[in-house]
Design an enzyme around this catalytic site. Structure first.
Site, PDB file in Angstrom:
ATOM      1  CG  ASP A 131     -11.611  60.326 -51.516  1.00 38.06           C
ATOM      2  OD1 ASP A 131     -11.657  61.554 -51.721  1.00 38.06           O
ATOM      3  OD2 ASP A 131     -12.484  59.540 -51.935  1.00 38.06           O
ATOM      4  CG  ASP A 157     -17.090  62.546 -56.231  1.00 41.96           C
ATOM      5  OD1 ASP A 157     -15.879  62.813 -56.136  1.00 41.96           O
ATOM      6  OD2 ASP A 157     -17.684  61.781 -55.447  1.00 41.96           O
TER       7      ASP A 157
END
Length: 457
Positions: A205, A264
């Protein structure tokens, strides 16, 4: 310490198509994404190339392998992730027993046989570093360590994956009172630890990447981690996630096996339709060894805020879930399921175990699909034709309706380079619809996608 960042950054503006042109019923707007990239003169004007040359170049391009040097990702990855199981998405809670129960279920319910091979932890497993700097798992969630779970998962025939972050800390505390260390300053050490545990998939990430006032560069950090993983001598699938901010589809292929293209994905139609639109023009970038990652599939449910075994809290309609899967398949995205798969509903079985749809996503020509044309319907821009070439000379086509009403959509076969008589098979009903000349028309409900395989008759 740097200021912690929230999990989801500000939405990146979605690249938009040029001003839409309305099309006549017999003349769709031609938008062959890969041809557009391959054949432009110095003025950027698309050359008029024949369908035969187009097909030949698809075969040539499909033979190229991206240079991440680990031999993985020959087709898009398939698997499961903890993100939305045992509670609403993003709670970042997971534990050893949960992972083992998921492995048991995926072995029994047909998911493993269908190709879902990875079982991945998201931002929920790590806790701290020991005195030597080695990352340590949360002992309350994984009392016997990560290796114990890895061995269990592998014994069931799966591959094990986990999460880290390029920055100082990960994105989430996962309901714990302290921040979780990222991999910054420990790339080689963490890669070595993961390899020793038997990890075969790593997601990295991009939170907390401002280090003492200096913003890290993903074009530096991701290649560094890629190199560290390769230096372990173990084949480890590498997935990067900087939310598409730096257009990773343009440069990430030499370093990673898949890359997130946007923010997301949430379990609602606004998010799903936004993801589809964002990826409409990115088909020319992925291929064998490196893939666009549209983010997790929410198919069936996102889990409930108060977890209750066997209870589902879906955020989309059945039709929207079918569309989600359809477009991820046509776009050759990763198929990583984030919903609870331990007690599959009939809808989840219908969607996630659809062998014909999975074969389209995993087709060995290793080419992505994208938007080819718009169809002229009353809601301008809502009726779309997406397609993906197949290794056997056929074509997979999704007729997609993003509008608020049911529409009839006509596919002119010349959009995919076919003329004359074509056989059409419905990949959701598993029915041969017969042969059609020049074009094919079907009704598509609001937020729906009908998917067909076309074969020259």
């Amino acid at each position: 310490n740097p200021t912690p960042q929230i999990r989801e950054p500000t939405e990146r503006s979605t690249a938009t198509e040029p001003v839409l042109q309305r099309t006549l019923p017999h003349l769709p707007i031609m938008r062959f994404m890969s041809l557009t990239a391959l054949f432009r003169n110095q003025d950027g004007v698309m050359q008029q190339m024949g369908v035969l040359l187009f097909s030949l170049l698809l075969v040539i391009q499909s033979s190229c392998i991206f240079a991440s040097n680990n031999g993985l990702g020959l087709t898009p990855p398939m698997g499961w992730n903890t993100w939305c199981t045992d509670g609403e998405c993003g709670r970042d809670v997971c534990k050893a027993d949960e992972i083992k129960s998921v492995a048991d279920a995926m072995e029994a319910n047909g998911m493993r046989a269908a190709g879902y091979e990875y079982i991945n932890l998201d931002d929920c497993w790590a806790d701290h570093r020991d005195e030597d700097g080695t990352i340590v798992a949360d002992s309350t969630r994984f009392p016997n360590g990560i290796s114990d779970v890895v061995q269990y998962v592998k014994a069931k025939g799966f591959k094990f994956g986990l999460y880290t972050d390029a920055g100082m800390y990960t994105c989430s505390q996962g309901l714990r009172p302290h921040r979780i260390p990222g991999s910054y300053g420990h790339y080689s050490q963490d890669a070595k630890t993961y390899a020793e545990w038997g990890v075969e998939y790593v997601k990295m990430d991009w939170c907390n990447t401002n280090i003492n006032g200096t913003q890290l560069d993903p074009k530096v950090q991701y290649p560094e981690m890629s190199k560290a993983l390769n230096h372990t001598g173990k084949p480890i699938f590498f997935n990067t996630c900087e939310w598409g901010k730096e257009n990773p589809w343009e440069w990430m292929a030499p370093y990673a096996n898949s890359w997130r293209t946007g923010s997301d994905h949430k379990d609602d139609w606004k998010s799903t339709s936004s993801v589809i639109e964002h990826n409409a023009g990115l088909a020319k970038y992925p291929g064998r060894g490196g893939w666009n990652d549209w983010d997790f599939l929410m198919t069936g449910d996102q889990g409930c805020l108060v977890p209750i075994p066997g209870k589902f809290c879906p955020g989309q309609t059945d039709a929207e879930y079918r569309t989600e899967f359809s477009m991820w398949v046509i776009g050759s995205s990763s198929l990583i399921v984030a919903s609870d798969v331990r007690n599959l509903t009939s809808l989840q079985k219908e969607i996630l175990l659809n062998k014909e749809m999975i074969e389209i996503n995993q087709d060995k020509i290793a080419r992505a699909g994208g938007r080819l044309a718009y169809w002229d319907c009353s809601e301008i821009g809502s009726c779309q034709i997406w397609g993906k070439p197949l290794h056997d000379g056929g074509y997979a086509v999704a007729l997609y309706n993003n509008g608020t009403r049911t529409h009839s959509i006509t596919l002119d076969f010349t959009v995919v380079g076919f003329t004359g008589t074509v056989s059409v098979r419905d990949l959701w009903t598993h029915t041969n619809l017969g042969t059609f000349t020049d074009k094919f028309t079907t009704s598509v409900q609001s937020h729906g996608a009908e998917v067909f395989k076309l074969t020259k008759a």
